[in-house]
Scaffold this active site. Sequence first.
Site, short mmCIF file in Angstrom:
data_model
loop_
_atom_site.label_atom_id
_atom_site.label_comp_id
_atom_site.label_asym_id
_atom_site.label_seq_id
_atom_site.Cartn_x
_atom_site.Cartn_y
_atom_site.Cartn_z
N HIS A 138 -2.28 4.21 8.19
CA HIS A 138 -1.22 4.33 9.20
C HIS A 138 -0.21 3.18 9.16
O HIS A 138 0.17 2.63 10.21
CB HIS A 138 -1.84 4.44 10.60
CG HIS A 138 -2.69 5.66 10.79
ND1 HIS A 138 -2.44 6.86 10.17
CD2 HIS A 138 -3.81 5.88 11.54
CE1 HIS A 138 -3.35 7.75 10.53
NE2 HIS A 138 -4.20 7.19 11.35
N HIS A 212 0.24 10.89 16.62
CA HIS A 212 -1.21 10.69 16.61
C HIS A 212 -1.84 10.86 18.00
O HIS A 212 -2.71 10.09 18.39
CB HIS A 212 -1.53 9.32 16.04
CG HIS A 212 -2.89 9.20 15.45
ND1 HIS A 212 -4.04 9.29 16.21
CD2 HIS A 212 -3.30 9.01 14.17
CE1 HIS A 212 -5.09 9.14 15.41
NE2 HIS A 212 -4.67 8.98 14.17
N GLU A 350 -2.29 16.16 13.32
CA GLU A 350 -1.21 15.29 12.88
C GLU A 350 -0.44 15.96 11.76
O GLU A 350 -0.88 15.97 10.62
CB GLU A 350 -1.78 13.97 12.37
CG GLU A 350 -2.69 13.25 13.32
CD GLU A 350 -3.61 12.28 12.58
OE1 GLU A 350 -3.15 11.47 11.78
OE2 GLU A 350 -4.83 12.37 12.80
C1 GAL Z 1 -6.76 9.58 11.79
C2 GAL Z 1 -7.56 9.45 10.54
C3 GAL Z 1 -8.95 9.00 10.90
C4 GAL Z 1 -8.88 7.70 11.69
C5 GAL Z 1 -7.93 7.86 12.85
C6 GAL Z 1 -7.68 6.57 13.57
O1 GAL Z 1 -5.46 9.96 11.47
O2 GAL Z 1 -7.58 10.69 9.88
O3 GAL Z 1 -9.73 8.81 9.74
O4 GAL Z 1 -8.48 6.67 10.86
O5 GAL Z 1 -6.71 8.33 12.41
O6 GAL Z 1 -8.83 6.07 14.12
#
Ligand code: GAL
Length: 385
Positions: A138, A212, A350
């Site tokens: 991210h 998210h 997402e």
């Molecule tokens: C999501 C991801 C997960 C985890 C989460 C944040 O987008 O797919 O693996 O990292 O974000 O905790």
Amino acid sequence: MNRTILILLLILAVSCQQKTKKTVTVMKIISGTVEQENFQTTYKNLKTDLFTIQNQNGIVLQVTNYGAKIVTLFVPDKSGNSGDIVFGYEKIADYLEGDKYFGAVVGRYANRIAAGKFTLDGKDYQLPKNEGGKNLLHGGDSGFDDAVWTGEVIETPEGKAVKLNLVSPDGDQGFPGTLNVEVIYTLTDKNELIVDYKAVTDKPTVINLSQHSYFNLAGHAAGPILSHELVLNADRFTPVDENLIPTGEIRPVEGTAFDFRTPHLIGERIANTEEQVVLGKGYDHNFILNKEKSGDLTFAASAYEKGSGRFMEVYTTHPAIQFYTGNFLDGSQIGKDGNKYVYRSGFCLETQYYPDSPNHPDFPSTVLRPGEEYKHRTVFKFSVK
Ligand code: GAL
């Protein structure tokens, strides 16, 4: 203008004002424990705030410019009772200490880039390996979720909106190019929450923006989401390795726990012993959306929660969607209303490009060049059944 008309106009103006006041009070009550003053502070020398908009049908959205985060989303259930269906905290201080991705716009690159490395136009770039020293997740140590955007409430032809802007400087988290980003959240009277993304760069770069929010259509504090019924408009998905990095394979969902082309409860196959379910610790995968033409705004997913009757549909111009079932939640995060966000008590849908695309030339390109515009739209549409 004659006197009587003037008085009538005045009465009308006063009664309109009273109506507005009433609306404000209603909003305060239904937005529970989230108060604007708890969002008004300074971080990184920039002012943070909370913006509230609502539509004609009682949907209320609260957004902070810290990370362009959705803080609350109140949506009526089948009996007309409004409930907050997204994870969030009550104050900025909690966001700074807590899970930084709750409700955030994640970027400059949502999801993972293997070993935080990629090559563009023959030049190698090293990004932070902020996921256990292994991969970029991210956008890095301080991604767009940790940036203070500028924010304002605006009126658009489609409805009231919160407009957020961010300038991510050249070299931010190791990414090349100054990126000018705009995200607009619009609430329409058709009960849609529209997320519009735009970005331009002054040097070639890579970009993958996503929203998210963790949803629980029974209410953000309602516990496990396993009995939500899910549909994903995807014939294929990208299998992952033990670090959740795509292996490069594009696999049909047919005959697997990943086939959500017809409605299935989230919990129905989440404990399957299929290798991909085990590697994902549940669902944490990128689904390739069925599209006749890339870039078209098409149906991506829907989720239905029987108890509340809430039904959410997702439409997007993005080529893929990450379906994540909150497998890393462990109750340690205490959010709004003092609620502990326990294991699998929220799910994320997402919309985005595929993870690790900069290292997979056969995946749709995430390269953005000067003169081009990154422009995408995702629509979350709410109704009851
Ligand atoms: C999501 C991801 C997960 C985890 C989460 C944040 O987008 O797919 O693996 O990292 O974000 O905790």
